[in-house]
Design an enzyme around this catalytic site. Structure first.
Site, PDB file in Angstrom:
ATOM      1  N   TRP A 198      98.210  27.496  41.588  1.00 14.61           N
ATOM      2  CA  TRP A 198      97.952  28.318  42.767  1.00 14.61           C
ATOM      3  C   TRP A 198      96.639  29.083  42.506  1.00 14.61           C
ATOM      4  O   TRP A 198      96.432  29.609  41.413  1.00 14.61           O
ATOM      5  CB  TRP A 198      99.109  29.301  42.998  1.00 14.61           C
ATOM      6  CG  TRP A 198      98.783  30.287  44.084  1.00 14.61           C
ATOM      7  CD1 TRP A 198      98.863  30.075  45.426  1.00 14.61           C
ATOM      8  CD2 TRP A 198      98.281  31.619  43.912  1.00 14.61           C
ATOM      9  NE1 TRP A 198      98.434  31.182  46.104  1.00 14.61           N
ATOM     10  CE2 TRP A 198      98.071  32.148  45.205  1.00 14.61           C
ATOM     11  CE3 TRP A 198      97.969  32.398  42.806  1.00 14.61           C
ATOM     12  CZ2 TRP A 198      97.580  33.445  45.409  1.00 14.61           C
ATOM     13  CZ3 TRP A 198      97.480  33.684  43.018  1.00 14.61           C
ATOM     14  CH2 TRP A 198      97.299  34.191  44.307  1.00 14.61           C
ATOM     15  N   ASP A 365      97.989  35.726  61.488  1.00 15.67           N
ATOM     16  CA  ASP A 365      98.675  35.092  60.356  1.00 15.67           C
ATOM     17  C   ASP A 365     100.131  35.548  60.315  1.00 15.67           C
ATOM     18  O   ASP A 365     100.700  36.012  61.324  1.00 15.67           O
ATOM     19  CB  ASP A 365      97.895  35.418  59.060  1.00 15.67           C
ATOM     20  CG  ASP A 365      98.011  34.347  57.999  1.00 15.67           C
ATOM     21  OD1 ASP A 365      99.053  34.303  57.313  1.00 15.67           O
ATOM     22  OD2 ASP A 365      97.075  33.529  57.856  1.00 15.67           O
ATOM     23  N   ASP A 366     100.733  35.455  59.175  1.00 14.31           N
ATOM     24  CA  ASP A 366     102.152  35.724  58.942  1.00 14.31           C
ATOM     25  C   ASP A 366     102.575  37.092  59.501  1.00 14.31           C
ATOM     26  O   ASP A 366     101.826  38.062  59.401  1.00 14.31           O
ATOM     27  CB  ASP A 366     102.359  35.702  57.418  1.00 14.31           C
ATOM     28  CG  ASP A 366     103.797  35.529  57.024  1.00 14.31           C
ATOM     29  OD1 ASP A 366     104.668  35.595  57.906  1.00 14.31           O
ATOM     30  OD2 ASP A 366     104.038  35.313  55.820  1.00 14.31           O
ATOM     31  N   ARG A 442     109.355  32.705  46.642  1.00 12.33           N
ATOM     32  CA  ARG A 442     108.880  33.724  47.577  1.00 12.33           C
ATOM     33  C   ARG A 442     110.037  34.186  48.488  1.00 12.33           C
ATOM     34  O   ARG A 442     109.891  34.290  49.705  1.00 12.33           O
ATOM     35  CB  ARG A 442     107.736  33.186  48.436  1.00 12.33           C
ATOM     36  CG  ARG A 442     106.815  34.268  48.956  1.00 12.33           C
ATOM     37  CD  ARG A 442     105.904  33.766  50.060  1.00 12.33           C
ATOM     38  NE  ARG A 442     104.916  34.767  50.405  1.00 12.33           N
ATOM     39  CZ  ARG A 442     104.212  34.751  51.519  1.00 12.33           C
ATOM     40  NH1 ARG A 442     104.375  33.801  52.406  1.00 12.33           N
ATOM     41  NH2 ARG A 442     103.335  35.688  51.766  1.00 12.33           N
ATOM     42  N   LYS A 475      97.847  27.508  62.088  1.00 10.36           N
ATOM     43  CA  LYS A 475      97.754  27.354  60.635  1.00 10.36           C
ATOM     44  C   LYS A 475      99.163  27.010  60.175  1.00 10.36           C
ATOM     45  O   LYS A 475     100.100  27.783  60.403  1.00 10.36           O
ATOM     46  CB  LYS A 475      97.277  28.678  60.018  1.00 10.36           C
ATOM     47  CG  LYS A 475      97.198  28.686  58.499  1.00 10.36           C
ATOM     48  CD  LYS A 475      96.569  30.001  58.045  1.00 10.36           C
ATOM     49  CE  LYS A 475      96.599  30.191  56.549  1.00 10.36           C
ATOM     50  NZ  LYS A 475      96.143  31.547  56.174  1.00 10.36           N
ATOM     51  N   TRP A 476      99.313  25.876  59.549  1.00  8.97           N
ATOM     52  CA  TRP A 476     100.646  25.348  59.170  1.00  8.97           C
ATOM     53  C   TRP A 476     100.804  25.525  57.676  1.00  8.97           C
ATOM     54  O   TRP A 476     100.241  24.774  56.890  1.00  8.97           O
ATOM     55  CB  TRP A 476     100.713  23.879  59.571  1.00  8.97           C
ATOM     56  CG  TRP A 476     102.004  23.166  59.332  1.00  8.97           C
ATOM     57  CD1 TRP A 476     102.778  23.204  58.212  1.00  8.97           C
ATOM     58  CD2 TRP A 476     102.657  22.262  60.231  1.00  8.97           C
ATOM     59  NE1 TRP A 476     103.866  22.395  58.351  1.00  8.97           N
ATOM     60  CE2 TRP A 476     103.820  21.796  59.579  1.00  8.97           C
ATOM     61  CE3 TRP A 476     102.370  21.796  61.513  1.00  8.97           C
ATOM     62  CZ2 TRP A 476     104.690  20.886  60.175  1.00  8.97           C
ATOM     63  CZ3 TRP A 476     103.235  20.887  62.090  1.00  8.97           C
ATOM     64  CH2 TRP A 476     104.381  20.443  61.435  1.00  8.97           C
ATOM     65  N   ASP A 477     101.602  26.497  57.297  1.00  4.93           N
ATOM     66  CA  ASP A 477     101.715  26.907  55.895  1.00  4.93           C
ATOM     67  C   ASP A 477     102.993  26.343  55.265  1.00  4.93           C
ATOM     68  O   ASP A 477     103.909  25.904  55.985  1.00  4.93           O
ATOM     69  CB  ASP A 477     101.736  28.442  55.864  1.00  4.93           C
ATOM     70  CG  ASP A 477     101.215  29.030  54.571  1.00  4.93           C
ATOM     71  OD1 ASP A 477     101.079  28.288  53.590  1.00  4.93           O
ATOM     72  OD2 ASP A 477     100.950  30.257  54.546  1.00  4.93           O
ATOM     73  N   ASN A 479     105.050  27.656  51.654  1.00  5.20           N
ATOM     74  CA  ASN A 479     104.820  28.535  50.515  1.00  5.20           C
ATOM     75  C   ASN A 479     105.771  28.398  49.340  1.00  5.20           C
ATOM     76  O   ASN A 479     105.936  29.344  48.576  1.00  5.20           O
ATOM     77  CB  ASN A 479     104.805  29.983  51.003  1.00  5.20           C
ATOM     78  CG  ASN A 479     103.468  30.298  51.644  1.00  5.20           C
ATOM     79  OD1 ASN A 479     102.428  30.165  51.009  1.00  5.20           O
ATOM     80  ND2 ASN A 479     103.478  30.667  52.909  1.00  5.20           N
ATOM     81  N   CYS A 525      97.954  24.047  55.238  1.00  2.00           N
ATOM     82  CA  CYS A 525      97.914  25.104  54.230  1.00  2.00           C
ATOM     83  C   CYS A 525      99.200  25.007  53.426  1.00  2.00           C
ATOM     84  O   CYS A 525     100.239  24.611  53.955  1.00  2.00           O
ATOM     85  CB  CYS A 525      97.840  26.465  54.934  1.00  2.00           C
ATOM     86  SG  CYS A 525      97.879  27.891  53.831  1.00  2.00           S
ATOM     87  N   ASP A 547      94.025  29.928  48.251  1.00  4.26           N
ATOM     88  CA  ASP A 547      94.212  31.362  48.489  1.00  4.26           C
ATOM     89  C   ASP A 547      93.215  32.170  47.681  1.00  4.26           C
ATOM     90  O   ASP A 547      93.098  33.379  47.864  1.00  4.26           O
ATOM     91  CB  ASP A 547      95.634  31.778  48.106  1.00  4.26           C
ATOM     92  CG  ASP A 547      96.587  31.639  49.285  1.00  4.26           C
ATOM     93  OD1 ASP A 547      96.113  31.449  50.419  1.00  4.26           O
ATOM     94  OD2 ASP A 547      97.817  31.711  49.069  1.00  4.26           O
TER      95      ASP A 547
HETATM   96  C1  DGJ Z   1      99.805  31.675  52.121  1.00  8.39           C
HETATM   97  C2  DGJ Z   1      98.512  31.336  52.779  1.00  8.39           C
HETATM   98  O1  DGJ Z   1      97.724  30.538  51.962  1.00  8.39           O
HETATM   99  C3  DGJ Z   1      97.805  32.626  53.157  1.00  8.39           C
HETATM  100  O2  DGJ Z   1      96.533  32.356  53.652  1.00  8.39           O
HETATM  101  C4  DGJ Z   1      98.649  33.358  54.152  1.00  8.39           C
HETATM  102  O3  DGJ Z   1      98.755  32.608  55.320  1.00  8.39           O
HETATM  103  C5  DGJ Z   1     100.023  33.625  53.560  1.00  8.39           C
HETATM  104  N1  DGJ Z   1     100.628  32.434  53.040  1.00  8.39           N
HETATM  105  C6  DGJ Z   1     100.936  34.220  54.588  1.00  8.39           C
HETATM  106  O4  DGJ Z   1     102.219  34.372  54.143  1.00  8.39           O
END
Ligand code: DGJ
Length: 727
Positions: A198, A365-366, A442, A475-477, A479, A525, A547
């Site tokens: 990461w 964003d989030d 997370r 933006k499709w994240d 995590n 993402c 990030d």
């Molecule tokens: C991870 C992404 O890479 C960030 O840019 C941001 O969108 C956060 N998640 C939001 O939780």
């Protein structure tokens, strides 16, 4: 036609751009690899099959020792009949064995290229690409293998995949099935891989192969930050500009493995495909399994040419988005400006500043949905948090549009928080294994994307949001990585299919959204660049690269990313200072130059900018409009290495060579620097180029042979950008 078959010698020749790929069906029915390299006129290479007799290399009964599969270079290797190297496939039949011995059966050559059902694939017209489908049959196992090769006429690129069909009347179980095998007889190849973590994605490493097996893999469910599904095999002398380079990418966003075996005789075998670990696919009678596609590129002129071939191919024959060739709006994303702590007034005040500075889109964003003021809750509840936004999303978007800005929104579709309405209603929608607790990453769990109802739900809720407000970008994240990979609705003998089915479900959701919203700009993402792969580029034209927004660390990350993926796909923003990931202080100018190498945007609180910084933003915005067409659509030349050189320099040249942009950053100032000039590449030697800021003119050959002095300021992280226009 770029593919020919010589019926007399049973030789296939694939001519992709300036490269040739040749193999022959031998007298045993084995497709024997003969050649992959610079274009050859001849296909008469049968003599390359010749083998020495080797002790301890068993051969088929009734044959001769030189037929030993242990010695042959194969297009798709057998297993269990005397080849002891890593096999292409292992498929267990009803007898309990997984021996594979497939022999030539038939073939078909045709112009064009098939799509792969449910999977990303390169595409092309009948004038651009030709396809060979080579059918092999394993009579004892009653399994039919189709090796699919597509050769692009104008790019040194060959796409390969494999389909296996069960022609028997009993179930078979696919334990391993590579998308492609490449046997080399070149010795001393070195492997360049793209490992990371990461915030440190795709930083290349290069090492010679030694006898034995090296595996590059992800078992994390996503293609991952830790290892990218791409590699290059190069000769020891290969550099950016010289030498042989064989590049490969897998168009797949899940678990993958690339295996390299330097064998006892110095030959290299490569297998690339779905990671066989924790994978099995039940193949009922008459069912077939299609592997993901790999793309192979040969370059005789170093890594630079290899990258440009990938860039050209991906830009024209992989990315489908209607945004592929369009200038992307300059965006400001509120993540590093506010994190979860925003309301509509804060967003509007950022948007107001953005509008005055020429920024074109606000991305929220989030944190805009469900109960989501931190990362402990709310994922899955894709309903607008109206109290937080002070009204409906549509009214916020209208106000932002009213300021002249487009609007974009963040989603993390594949994830679910325990603390969510969705989890309360459907706890069984998570990936899980009976009797085991679900691990968290997370504070979140993972949805079982292999289930149709989950994909339907997500399509429904996301469409509902998109239908009720003018959202022009998402933006499709994603995590976290996958654990307890099991599905509540899948029978036990299909549980090891779930990781692959997860990826297919994610692709299906993309496919449905793309079909319904063809103009939507989607940025991929995964905690930064944790799913930056060629498979995703089939669905999205750009991916958030990392990030890590520190301009200096980004040099390495973007350098590695650019080996395969075009600048137009690299999400890059100017962020706040001191940088949130490293605390480093870098000049606004340097941050801009590094972000201009990708899609470009901002990720900081515009309300806090000084007048000087606002001026700099206006300058960068103007530069973006002026230079982005060259950066996004032109050719990239990496002039130095971000990994080893004291200055990182790169050059973007318009396809017609009418202009170019030279950028350079010196991470650490040196009292007595060695590196004072760079040699430009790819220019028209006889043309005169004017460097726009100084007005000085140079011949193309002068810039390429005598070089251009880099006059960088005397501080850490100093950067420069020079625009040359042909007179
Ligand atoms: C991870 C992404 O890479 C960030 O840019 C941001 O969108 C956060 N998640 C939001 O939780």
């Amino acid at each position: 036609m770029s593919i020919t078959f010589n019926a007399k010698t049973k030789t296939f020749k694939l001519d992709a751009g300036q490269s040739s790929y040749i193999f022959q069906i031998d007298h045993t029915g084995c497709p024997v690899h003969l050649y992959f390299g610079p274009h050859l006129e001849t296909d008469d290479l049968g003599w390359l099959r010749r083998n020495k007799i080797r002790a301890f290399s068993p051969y088929p009964s009734g044959g001769v020792p030189t037929d030993s599969r242990d010695l042959l270079k194969q297009e798709y290797s057998t297993f269990g009949i005397g080849d002891f190297r890593v096999p292409s496939a292992q498929i267990r039949t009803a007898t309990g064995h997984a021996v594979c011995d497939m022999r030539y059966c038939s073939h078909m050559i045709y112009p064009g290229k098939p799509s792969l059902s449910g999977l990303p694939a390169t595409f092309g017209t009948e004038d651009e690409v030709d396809t060979l489908e080579l059918t092999l049959f394993d009579a004892a196992a009653q399994l039919e293998y189709t090796l699919i090769y597509s050769a692009f006429r104008n790019v040194n690129a060959i796409a390969r995949s494999v389909k296996v069909a069960n022609k028997g009347d009993q179930n078979a179980f696919v334990e391993k099935i590579a998308s492609c095998t490449l046997d080399f007889d070149e010795t001393e190849l070195e492997l360049i891989s793209f490992p990371g973590a990461w915030a440190r994605e795709r930083c290349p490493e290069r090492a010679p192969l030694r006898q034995g097996i090296v595996t590059l893999a992800s078992g994390r469910g996503l293609s991952s930050h830790q290892m990218n599904p791409a590699f290059a095999l190069v000769s020891p002398e290969t550099t950016e500009e010289f030498g042989r380079a064989y590049g490969a990418t897998l168009l797949y966003s899940g678990n993958f493995a690339a295996e390299f075996e330097l064998d006892q005789f110095g030959a290299v075998r490569t297998q690339f495909g779905i990671n066989p670990e924790n994978f099995e696919w039940k193949l009922a009678p008459n069912a077939e399994f299609q592997t993901p596609e790999t793309v192979l590129v040969f370059s005789g002129n170093g890594l630079g040419e290899m990258s440009r071939s990938f860039h050209n191919l991906f830009r024209t024959n992989l990315i489908r988005s209607s945004w592929r060739d369009r200038k992307r709006p300059i965006l400001v994303n509120n993540w590093e400006a506010t994190y979860f702590n925003f309301d509509s007034e804060k967003l509007l005040s950022i948007a107001r500043d953005a509008a005055t500075l020429g920024i074109e889109m606000l991305v929220l964003d989030d944190g805009w949905f469900g109960k989501r003021d931190d990362d402990h809750s709310g994922l899955g509840d894709w309903f607008v948090n109206e109290p937080k936004l002070g009204g409906s999303l549509a009214s916020l978007v209208d106000k932002i549009n009213g300021l002249g800005l487009k609007f974009g929104l963040w989603f993390e579709p594949e994830m679910i928080s325990r603390d969510s309405r969705l989890f309360e209603a459907h706890p069984d929608w998570c990936l899980s294994v009976p009797g085991r607790t679900m691990s968290e990453g997370r504070q979140q769990l993972v949805l079982d994307m292999s289930r149709t109802e989950v994909v339907d739900y997500l399509f429904g809720v996301i469409s509902d949001i998109l239908d009720h407000a003018k959202i022009e970008y998402i933006k499709w994240d994603a995590n976290r990585h996958l654990t307890e990979v099991g599905s509540a609705v899948v029978e036990p003998d299909r549980q090891r299919e779930v990781a692959h089915r997860f990826v297919l479900g994610m692709y299906e959701l993309h496919e449905r959204l793309l079909e319904r919203y063809p103009d939507l700009l989607i940025e991929g993402c995964s905690g930064g660049g944790g799913r930056f792969d060629a498979g995703m580029l089939y669905y999205v034209p750009q991916i958030w690269t990392s990030d890590d927004t520190d301009a200096i660390e980004r040099l390495k990350i973007q350098y590695g990313t650019s080996m395969f993926y075009p600048p137009s796909s690299m999400g890059a923003h100017v962020s706040d200072c001191p940088n949130h990931q490293t605390q480093r202080v870098t000049s606004f100018e340097t941050r801009g130059i590094v972000a201009l190498a990708g899609t470009f945007g901002y990720e900081l609180d515009l309300n806090k900018m000084t007048e000087e910084e606002r001026e700099e933003i206006r300058r960068q915005v103007a530069l973006y409009h002026q230079l982005n067409p060259v950066i996004a659509q032109g050719d990239l030349y990496r002039l130095s290495s971000a990994m080893t050189d004291s200055v990182t320099a790169w050059l973007n040249i318009a396809k017609d060579k009418s202009e170019c942009v030279l950028s350079a950053v010196r991470p650490r100032v040196e009292a007595s620097a060695k590196h004072t000039k760079v040699y430009l590449r790819g220019l028209e030697p006889d043309a005169i180029y004017c460097e726009m800021s100084s007005g000085r003119s140079f011949r193309g050959d002068t810039l390429m042979n005598a070089g251009f002095p880099l006059e960088l300021a005397a501080h850490d992280g100093a950067a420069g950008l020079w625009h040359f226009v042909r007179k």
